[in-house]
Design a protein around this motif. Structure first.
Motif, PDB file in Angstrom:
ATOM      1  N   ALA A  35       0.843  -1.193   0.000  1.00 30.81           N
ATOM      2  CA  ALA A  35       0.000   0.000   0.000  1.00 30.81           C
ATOM      3  C   ALA A  35       0.881   1.246   0.000  1.00 30.81           C
ATOM      4  O   ALA A  35       1.680   1.444   0.919  1.00 30.81           O
ATOM      5  CB  ALA A  35      -0.922   0.002   1.218  1.00 30.81           C
ATOM      6  N   ASN A  36       0.768   2.056  -1.035  1.00 29.97           N
ATOM      7  CA  ASN A  36       1.531   3.296  -1.159  1.00 29.97           C
ATOM      8  C   ASN A  36       0.603   4.492  -0.972  1.00 29.97           C
ATOM      9  O   ASN A  36      -0.421   4.596  -1.645  1.00 29.97           O
ATOM     10  CB  ASN A  36       2.176   3.402  -2.541  1.00 29.97           C
ATOM     11  CG  ASN A  36       3.221   2.335  -2.787  1.00 29.97           C
ATOM     12  OD1 ASN A  36       3.791   1.785  -1.858  1.00 29.97           O
ATOM     13  ND2 ASN A  36       3.465   2.038  -4.041  1.00 29.97           N
ATOM     14  N   LEU A  37       1.004   5.390  -0.112  1.00 28.77           N
ATOM     15  CA  LEU A  37       0.247   6.616   0.095  1.00 28.77           C
ATOM     16  C   LEU A  37       0.430   7.539  -1.110  1.00 28.77           C
ATOM     17  O   LEU A  37       1.536   7.711  -1.605  1.00 28.77           O
ATOM     18  CB  LEU A  37       0.730   7.312   1.371  1.00 28.77           C
ATOM     19  CG  LEU A  37      -0.066   8.523   1.826  1.00 28.77           C
ATOM     20  CD1 LEU A  37      -1.471   8.123   2.272  1.00 28.77           C
ATOM     21  CD2 LEU A  37       0.661   9.232   2.963  1.00 28.77           C
ATOM     22  N   VAL A  38      -0.667   8.129  -1.580  1.00 29.98           N
ATOM     23  CA  VAL A  38      -0.633   9.123  -2.653  1.00 29.98           C
ATOM     24  C   VAL A  38      -1.554  10.271  -2.235  1.00 29.98           C
ATOM     25  O   VAL A  38      -2.122  10.258  -1.154  1.00 29.98           O
ATOM     26  CB  VAL A  38      -1.090   8.527  -4.018  1.00 29.98           C
ATOM     27  CG1 VAL A  38      -0.115   7.462  -4.494  1.00 29.98           C
ATOM     28  CG2 VAL A  38      -2.496   7.955  -3.939  1.00 29.98           C
ATOM     29  N   HIS A  55      -2.725   3.689  -3.081  1.00 29.80           N
ATOM     30  CA  HIS A  55      -2.710   2.791  -4.222  1.00 29.80           C
ATOM     31  C   HIS A  55      -2.016   1.526  -3.747  1.00 29.80           C
ATOM     32  O   HIS A  55      -0.930   1.579  -3.170  1.00 29.80           O
ATOM     33  CB  HIS A  55      -1.990   3.409  -5.412  1.00 29.80           C
ATOM     34  CG  HIS A  55      -2.829   4.428  -6.112  1.00 29.80           C
ATOM     35  ND1 HIS A  55      -2.442   5.028  -7.283  1.00 29.80           N
ATOM     36  CD2 HIS A  55      -4.049   4.944  -5.818  1.00 29.80           C
ATOM     37  CE1 HIS A  55      -3.392   5.869  -7.683  1.00 29.80           C
ATOM     38  NE2 HIS A  55      -4.361   5.844  -6.798  1.00 29.80           N
ATOM     39  N   VAL A  56      -2.680   0.413  -3.987  1.00 32.41           N
ATOM     40  CA  VAL A  56      -2.209  -0.880  -3.490  1.00 32.41           C
ATOM     41  C   VAL A  56      -1.860  -1.756  -4.688  1.00 32.41           C
ATOM     42  O   VAL A  56      -2.621  -1.824  -5.655  1.00 32.41           O
ATOM     43  CB  VAL A  56      -3.311  -1.571  -2.659  1.00 32.41           C
ATOM     44  CG1 VAL A  56      -2.834  -2.925  -2.176  1.00 32.41           C
ATOM     45  CG2 VAL A  56      -3.748  -0.694  -1.493  1.00 32.41           C
ATOM     46  N   TYR A  57      -0.714  -2.411  -4.625  1.00 32.70           N
ATOM     47  CA  TYR A  57      -0.253  -3.225  -5.747  1.00 32.70           C
ATOM     48  C   TYR A  57      -0.074  -4.680  -5.333  1.00 32.70           C
ATOM     49  O   TYR A  57       0.476  -4.981  -4.273  1.00 32.70           O
ATOM     50  CB  TYR A  57       1.082  -2.691  -6.272  1.00 32.70           C
ATOM     51  CG  TYR A  57       0.955  -1.280  -6.781  1.00 32.70           C
ATOM     52  CD1 TYR A  57       0.549  -1.030  -8.084  1.00 32.70           C
ATOM     53  CD2 TYR A  57       1.198  -0.203  -5.943  1.00 32.70           C
ATOM     54  CE1 TYR A  57       0.396   0.266  -8.547  1.00 32.70           C
ATOM     55  CE2 TYR A  57       1.053   1.097  -6.400  1.00 32.70           C
ATOM     56  CZ  TYR A  57       0.652   1.324  -7.706  1.00 32.70           C
ATOM     57  OH  TYR A  57       0.491   2.603  -8.157  1.00 32.70           O
ATOM     58  N   THR A  58      -0.561  -5.583  -6.205  1.00 30.37           N
ATOM     59  CA  THR A  58      -0.325  -7.019  -6.048  1.00 30.37           C
ATOM     60  C   THR A  58       0.013  -7.587  -7.425  1.00 30.37           C
ATOM     61  O   THR A  58      -0.306  -6.985  -8.457  1.00 30.37           O
ATOM     62  CB  THR A  58      -1.566  -7.746  -5.479  1.00 30.37           C
ATOM     63  OG1 THR A  58      -2.705  -7.428  -6.284  1.00 30.37           O
ATOM     64  CG2 THR A  58      -1.832  -7.356  -4.033  1.00 30.37           C
ATOM     65  N   ASP A  59       0.646  -8.770  -7.428  1.00 32.46           N
ATOM     66  CA  ASP A  59       1.036  -9.409  -8.691  1.00 32.46           C
ATOM     67  C   ASP A  59      -0.168  -9.794  -9.537  1.00 32.46           C
ATOM     68  O   ASP A  59      -0.092  -9.814 -10.750  1.00 32.46           O
ATOM     69  CB  ASP A  59       1.902 -10.646  -8.420  1.00 32.46           C
ATOM     70  CG  ASP A  59       3.280 -10.254  -7.912  1.00 32.46           C
ATOM     71  OD1 ASP A  59       3.802  -9.214  -8.360  1.00 32.46           O
ATOM     72  OD2 ASP A  59       3.825 -10.984  -7.063  1.00 32.46           O
ATOM     73  N   HIS A 115      -6.860  -0.788  -5.592  1.00 33.32           N
ATOM     74  CA  HIS A 115      -6.067  -2.019  -5.693  1.00 33.32           C
ATOM     75  C   HIS A 115      -5.746  -2.232  -7.176  1.00 33.32           C
ATOM     76  O   HIS A 115      -6.634  -2.512  -7.972  1.00 33.32           O
ATOM     77  CB  HIS A 115      -6.886  -3.180  -5.114  1.00 33.32           C
ATOM     78  CG  HIS A 115      -6.165  -4.466  -5.076  1.00 33.32           C
ATOM     79  ND1 HIS A 115      -6.740  -5.618  -4.592  1.00 33.32           N
ATOM     80  CD2 HIS A 115      -4.914  -4.825  -5.466  1.00 33.32           C
ATOM     81  CE1 HIS A 115      -5.885  -6.616  -4.680  1.00 33.32           C
ATOM     82  NE2 HIS A 115      -4.772  -6.154  -5.216  1.00 33.32           N
ATOM     83  N   ILE A 116      -4.465  -2.075  -7.520  1.00 34.36           N
ATOM     84  CA  ILE A 116      -4.015  -2.022  -8.911  1.00 34.36           C
ATOM     85  C   ILE A 116      -3.131  -3.223  -9.237  1.00 34.36           C
ATOM     86  O   ILE A 116      -2.319  -3.657  -8.414  1.00 34.36           O
ATOM     87  CB  ILE A 116      -3.221  -0.709  -9.151  1.00 34.36           C
ATOM     88  CG1 ILE A 116      -4.104   0.506  -8.835  1.00 34.36           C
ATOM     89  CG2 ILE A 116      -2.676  -0.643 -10.567  1.00 34.36           C
ATOM     90  CD1 ILE A 116      -3.348   1.832  -8.794  1.00 34.36           C
ATOM     91  N   LEU A 117      -3.272  -3.703 -10.440  1.00 38.69           N
ATOM     92  CA  LEU A 117      -2.424  -4.793 -10.910  1.00 38.69           C
ATOM     93  C   LEU A 117      -0.996  -4.287 -11.102  1.00 38.69           C
ATOM     94  O   LEU A 117      -0.760  -3.333 -11.838  1.00 38.69           O
ATOM     95  CB  LEU A 117      -2.966  -5.333 -12.244  1.00 38.69           C
ATOM     96  CG  LEU A 117      -2.170  -6.461 -12.893  1.00 38.69           C
ATOM     97  CD1 LEU A 117      -2.183  -7.712 -12.017  1.00 38.69           C
ATOM     98  CD2 LEU A 117      -2.751  -6.756 -14.274  1.00 38.69           C
ATOM     99  N   LYS A 118      -0.057  -4.917 -10.414  1.00 34.01           N
ATOM    100  CA  LYS A 118       1.352  -4.546 -10.551  1.00 34.01           C
ATOM    101  C   LYS A 118       1.780  -4.713 -12.006  1.00 34.01           C
ATOM    102  O   LYS A 118       1.442  -5.711 -12.652  1.00 34.01           O
ATOM    103  CB  LYS A 118       2.209  -5.437  -9.649  1.00 34.01           C
ATOM    104  CG  LYS A 118       3.629  -4.934  -9.462  1.00 34.01           C
ATOM    105  CD  LYS A 118       4.472  -5.902  -8.636  1.00 34.01           C
ATOM    106  CE  LYS A 118       4.018  -5.953  -7.197  1.00 34.01           C
ATOM    107  NZ  LYS A 118       4.853  -6.866  -6.382  1.00 34.01           N
ATOM    108  N   GLY A 119       2.487  -3.712 -12.527  1.00 37.66           N
ATOM    109  CA  GLY A 119       2.960  -3.761 -13.898  1.00 37.66           C
ATOM    110  C   GLY A 119       1.969  -3.219 -14.916  1.00 37.66           C
ATOM    111  O   GLY A 119       2.290  -3.123 -16.097  1.00 37.66           O
ATOM    112  N   SER A 120       0.775  -2.833 -14.469  1.00 36.39           N
ATOM    113  CA  SER A 120      -0.211  -2.282 -15.399  1.00 36.39           C
ATOM    114  C   SER A 120       0.106  -0.814 -15.674  1.00 36.39           C
ATOM    115  O   SER A 120       1.040  -0.233 -15.113  1.00 36.39           O
ATOM    116  CB  SER A 120      -1.633  -2.448 -14.849  1.00 36.39           C
ATOM    117  OG  SER A 120      -1.790  -1.707 -13.658  1.00 36.39           O
ATOM    118  N   GLU A 121      -0.686  -0.198 -16.530  1.00 37.30           N
ATOM    119  CA  GLU A 121      -0.402   1.152 -17.026  1.00 37.30           C
ATOM    120  C   GLU A 121      -0.203   2.195 -15.925  1.00 37.30           C
ATOM    121  O   GLU A 121       0.612   3.091 -16.055  1.00 37.30           O
ATOM    122  CB  GLU A 121      -1.549   1.596 -17.944  1.00 37.30           C
ATOM    123  CG  GLU A 121      -1.377   2.966 -18.539  1.00 37.30           C
ATOM    124  CD  GLU A 121      -2.545   3.380 -19.423  1.00 37.30           C
ATOM    125  OE1 GLU A 121      -2.559   4.557 -19.825  1.00 37.30           O
ATOM    126  OE2 GLU A 121      -3.421   2.542 -19.698  1.00 37.30           O
TER     127      GLU A 121
END
Length: 195
Positions: A35-38, A55-59, A115-121
């Motif tokens: 989880a990254n603070l923005v 913004h939260v990133y997972t594989d 919750h965002i897909l890691k490596g996506s746009e």
């Protein structure tokens, strides 16, 4: 102006206290996320609109794991509402979570967790925006942005990026000029501007 700076600092302290109390970062870490603070809290520009953005990133985007993380966070008795949108099949490749944390009858925070897909746009894009805004701030532009946010009527919802663009890019220094700037500047959808 010192009063506005103190209000901003007070809001920041309360926001960080809520983040810790809800265990947001740990809840996402427990399901393999980061989880990254923005947003305005990350930029040190939090004023009257009480919001916290992660913004939260997972594989991979696993809906069940996303629900698992949010269930831990939402179990707190001060969390009063929660909304969810599945945008996995869009260009954004994400799951959107919005929850509301009530401090008192008059004071409620909105917490957005995308919750965002890691490596996506959009991986890392808004973290970079926040870092660039923070780096571009001077004491004068910080105070101007805080003052413009403070002078904005409570019932008006304006994206933080609009203030930052107006002040940092276009030299706006008064609320009257900001209102005119907004009339002349069309901001729709996802704004990717950065200083």
């Amino acid at each position: 102006m010192n009063d506005l700076m103190e209000l901003a600092r007070k809001n920041e302290r309360e926001a960080w206290s809520i983040v810790q109390e809800l265990g947001i970062e740990q809840a996402w870490q427990d399901v393999g996320g980061k989880a990254n603070l923005v947003g305005s809290l990350k930029c040190g520009l939090l004023m009257k609109h009480l919001d916290i953005d992660f913004h939260v990133y997972t594989d991979g985007l696993d809906v069940a794991k996303s629900f698992q993380a949010v269930a831990k966070i939402a179990a707190h008795p001060n969390v009063t509402r929660l909304t969810y949108s599945n945008l996995m099949d869009t260009d954004e490749h994400c799951l959107e979570w919005h929850l509301w944390y009530r401090v008192s009858e008059e004071r409620e925070w909105q917490i957005d967790m995308i919750h965002i897909l890691k490596g996506s746009e959009f991986d890392g894009v808004f973290e970079d925006v926040a870092e660039r805004i923070f780096a571009a701030l001077t004491p004068e532009t910080r105070q101007t942005i805080l003052r413009l946010k403070y002078e904005t009527p409570d019932d008006e919802k304006i994206m933080g990026i609009a203030y930052y663009m107006a002040v940092l890019r276009d030299g706006v220094r008064s609320y009257e000029a900001f209102t005119k700037w907004r009339e002349e500047t069309h901001l729709d959808g996802i704004i990717l501007w950065k200083p």
